[in-house]
Design an enzyme around this catalytic site. Structure first.
Site, PDB file in Angstrom:
ATOM      1  N   ASP A  41       0.836  -1.568  -0.288  1.00 58.43           N
ATOM      2  CA  ASP A  41       0.094   0.241   0.197  1.00 58.43           C
ATOM      3  C   ASP A  41       1.117   1.295   0.060  1.00 58.43           C
ATOM      4  OD1 ASP A  41      -3.193   0.358   0.940  1.00 58.43           O
ATOM      5  OD2 ASP A  41      -2.106   1.906  -0.071  1.00 58.43           O
TER       6      ASP A  41
HETATM    7  C1  GLC Z   1      -4.472   4.297  -0.065  1.00 60.40           C
HETATM    8  C2  GLC Z   1      -5.603   3.449   0.114  1.00 60.40           C
HETATM    9  C3  GLC Z   1      -5.677   1.972  -0.318  1.00 60.40           C
HETATM   10  C4  GLC Z   1      -5.258   2.242  -2.137  1.00 60.40           C
HETATM   11  C5  GLC Z   1      -4.076   3.050  -2.110  1.00 60.40           C
HETATM   12  C6  GLC Z   1      -3.886   3.716  -3.439  1.00 60.40           C
HETATM   13  O1  GLC Z   1      -3.452   4.564   1.430  1.00 60.40           O
HETATM   14  O2  GLC Z   1      -4.953   2.402   1.392  1.00 60.40           O
HETATM   15  O3  GLC Z   1      -6.752   1.127  -0.541  1.00 60.40           O
HETATM   16  O4  GLC Z   1      -5.801   1.576  -3.009  1.00 60.40           O
HETATM   17  O5  GLC Z   1      -4.163   4.045  -0.701  1.00 60.40           O
HETATM   18  O6  GLC Z   1      -4.561   5.367  -3.883  1.00 60.40           O
END
Ligand code: GLC
Length: 717
Positions: free
Chosen positions: A260
């Site tokens: 993430d």
């Molecule tokens: C965010 C979220 C995740 C998302 C990623 C890209 O922090 O936790 O669910 O897909 O970043 O935006």
């Protein structure tokens, strides 16, 4: 030498690329960035130092960077573009928690296929969805993004979403990859506070939090995203039990794992890495293939390799996973799309119709005293009050991506457009968060009104990522607004538009009807207008328990019995019964998991088990008669729950093992067959071995998790 797709087999083609790549180009494929990264993005793409970009909505901007990658870099390896198309691209569906109220995986799949089409045509290759985190704490803002508290329902919906996102033949020559997230247990953040620690037993992980992930991967989900939290003190993004022992070894997943957002770099904040170099090492050891927005892999993998702390084989394996994904999605042959095509399909009549079909089934009727609804507006005066009645922003919900506010109809506008010969008066009364209630303006519109529609709830910014709440009351002066309306004596329909279950306990007695509308997306206004007047007969059922008070949380139906269940005669000590209960609150939710009313009335008739005992390899067949006792066509959800009376570990007082949504004409009776698979009530015994134990099982059949017992069967080994 530009890589051009020869018509070879994918493995041969990938071998040919890997052989020509420099170490820097290989590491580049493991790096993902968005436009906020404080680097010279164009130069990094041109040098092959970035393999993926995300959070770019504009197809022309995507093409700008793709052109650099494909036509200006040494090898011409295309970028893979990821986006969070959580519940819509341009045409916005209800938030996933609302969609789960439909209990209709087939319809969710159909609607999300439409979303996939808009995303693919707009140049997105990779959808960071489905989010499948089981959530039993509505303080957690991300409960909005998932399918609620139950692993069985969550697994069914996870499969449907993966099928929708990875569907074939939506765009010739191209496909989209899904990304199941956030692995795993994120919804159990302590205190419902986002990113907080999670402390769960292996049994809870395996029986509650893993099943939707396994369902998504079994449906062919090509990628998986790690999570931010520490699980039992080991951050998920460096957790080798999660990412290697379970995901790679036990489940055999060989797809791409992406961290993430800077979750690798955050291992420093977690306190298990001294710096980005150590963080990169820990994530590599956990086989995280791609560093999203991180400063770990791009700047430290080469050093770790030179120091012999990681192997070139691991880098090659991770790069192959990235290149395999790009090849499978058709990016080498078709790195670009036609920007004009996207504009043609965005918010098309067909797409809006599809969105409404799902939204119609995503709203839950929780109360309808005196059959106030459906309400015939003809010739009547309707007082519409509340800050969410004329709001077209919040009803799109969190992660509304490229949702078009100018094409989102408010509830007030939808009513005004829909109803003929009706007087509609509007008073906002208050804002969502403001501390001023303009009671006089509300009283004025209530005077002489035949009915009041009071629309309250949350702004879209009050749920979703990093938006947990410590209180679940209606924000601002909205509670006072509802109480003011209730005192007027005007029959009142309370409509709640929120991203999570709220505590409405004090307000329910003062209203005649209650609709849980959630954040319903592009067509939310039209849905509420149609449900109010009966064009749509609501059929939603809760995928999450509605708490009476914040103090109950977590409150969920599949809880264990405890040694002093409130139903049993408690132990008498000091002249008092000691039981597992509160002194000042019920154990029961305000509305239970699975609950939802209709304008029709349904009854479970005869329930007949095929036989009394089964082996653990047989499916348990049960004939169920369901009757629509009313003179209105409607849909309901027949739910079957099971309780293992005595097992080698304490088992939930009941658990969902089967459901079917069905529509019955007025007065119609249908006989359906429930086929229960024993694996759905299997569990992990004290030695953590998955078992389906012999014994006696109670079975409950009804329209929510308080379903009455309908029989008993035995499993005989
Ligand atoms: C965010 C979220 C995740 C998302 C990623 C890209 O922090 O936790 O669910 O897909 O970043 O935006």
């Amino acid at each position: 030498m530009k890589i051009r797709y020869q018509n070879q087999s994918t493995p041969q083609f990938l071998d040919s690329i890997l052989e020509t790549m420099t170490l820097e180009e290989k590491i580049g494929q493991l790096v993902q960035a968005d436009l906020s990264w404080d680097v010279d993005l164009e130069s990094m793409v041109r040098s092959g130092a970035i393999g993926s970009l995300f959070t770019i909505k504009d197809v022309n901007l995507i093409h700008h960077y793709q052109d650099i990658a494909v036509n200006q870099s040494r090898l011409g390896i295309p970028l893979i573009i990821g986006n969070d198309v959580i519940h819509g691209f341009k045409t916005i569906l209800p938030i996933p928690l609302a969609q789960a109220c439909s209990w209709n995986p087939g319809l969710i799949e159909e609607a999300e296929r439409m979303v996939t089409k808009e995303a693919l045509y707009a140049g997105t290759h990779w959808n960071f969805a489905p989010m499948v985190d089981v959530a039993r704490d509505p303080r957690w803002g991300r409960i909005a993004e998932g399918s609620g508290e139950d692993p069985f329902l969550g697994a069914a919906i996870a499969e449907a979403r993966v099928r929708a996102y990875q569907a074939e033949a939506i765009l010739p020559g191209r496909k989209m990859a899904a990304c199941v997230k956030h692995f795993a247990g994120y919804g159990a953040a302590i205190g419902g506070k986002d990113y907080n620690s999670v402390d769960l037993s292996e049994r809870s992980m395996r029986e509650v939090y893993f099943p939707p992930f396994q369902a998504a991967l079994n449906a062919g989900c090509k990628t998986l995203m790690t999570a931010f939290h520490d699980l039992n003190a080991i951050p998920a993004t460096a957790n080798t039990w999660l990412l290697v022992d379970m995901l790679r070894k036990e489940w055999g997943f060989d797809g791409l794992v992406v961290s993430d957002f800077d979750a690798i770099g955050e291992l420093i904040h977690h306190g298990i890495a001294a710096d980005h170099k150590e963080a990169a090492l820990l994530a590599a050891r956990a086989q995280v293939d791609m560093d999203m927005m991180g400063n770990a892999y791009p700047f430290h993998l080469k050093t770790l390799l030179d120091e012999g702390k990681i192997e070139l084989d691991w880098i090659n394996c991770a790069v192959r996973r990235v290149l395999t994904l790009k090849a499978e999605l058709g990016l080498f042959e078709h790195p670009f799309v036609d920007p004009l095509q996207a504009e043609e399909i965005f918010l098309s009549e067909a797409h809006v119709k599809t969105a409404k079909k799902l939204a119609d089934e995503s709203i839950v009727l929780l109360k309808n005293d005196n059959h106030l609804l459906p309400f015939d507006p003809k010739g009547k005066t309707i007082a519409v009050v509340g800050p969410l009645a004329n709001d077209c922003t919040s009803i799109l919900g969190c992660w509304r991506f490229a949702g078009d506010l100018t094409r989102t109809e408010t509830i007030l506008d939808a009513m005004s457009r829909t109803y003929r010969d009706t007087t509609i008066r509007f008073a906002q009364g208050c804002t969502v968060t403001g501390e001023i209630l303009n009671a006089d303006s509300v009283s004025k519109v209530l005077e002489g009104a035949d009915v009041c529609v009071c629309v309250v709830g949350e702004e879209e910014s009050m749920s979703g990522e990093a938006h947990s709440r410590a209180f679940l009351d209606l924000p601002g002066q909205q509670k006072a607004l509802v109480e003011h309306v209730s005192k007027s004596g005007v029959p009142t329909v309370l409509v709640v538009a929120s991203g999570r279950p709220l505590v409405l306990t004090d307000l329910v007695p003062g209203v005649d009807a209650l609709l849980m509308a959630w954040h319903g997306g592009t067509t939310a206004g039209a849905v509420i207008a149609d449900v109010f007047c009966g064009v749509i007969n609501p059929s939603g059922h809760l995928p999450v328990s509605m708490p009476r008070s914040i103090g109950q949380i977590p409150v969920y139906y599949a809880h264990n019995s405890t040694g002093r269940p409130v139903e049993a005669r408690g132990v008498i000590q000091f002249n008092r019964e000691h039981k597992s209960k509160y002194l000042d609150e019920s154990n029961e939710p305000l509305y239970p998991f699975g609950f939802g009313l209709s304008y029709a009335h349904f009854k479970i008739g005869e329930v007949v088990l095929e036989k009394e005992s089964f082996t653990k390899n047989e499916q348990i067949l049960m004939r169920i008669s369901v009757q629509n006792e009313s003179n209105i066509r409607g849909a309901t959800v027949v739910q079957v729950y099971v309780r293992d009376r005595v097992a080698s570990v304490a088992r939930p007082v009941r658990q969902l093992v089967w459901f079917e949504k069905l529509t019955l004409d007025r007065g119609e009776t249908k006989k359906i067959t429930a086929a229960i698979l024993p694996k759905h009530f299997g569990f992990y015994d004290p030695s953590m071995t998955f078992v389906i134990e012999p014994g006696v099982y109670d079975v409950f059949v009804g329209f929510d998790s308080k379903a009455p017992q309908a029989g008993t069967f035995s499993i005989t080994g």
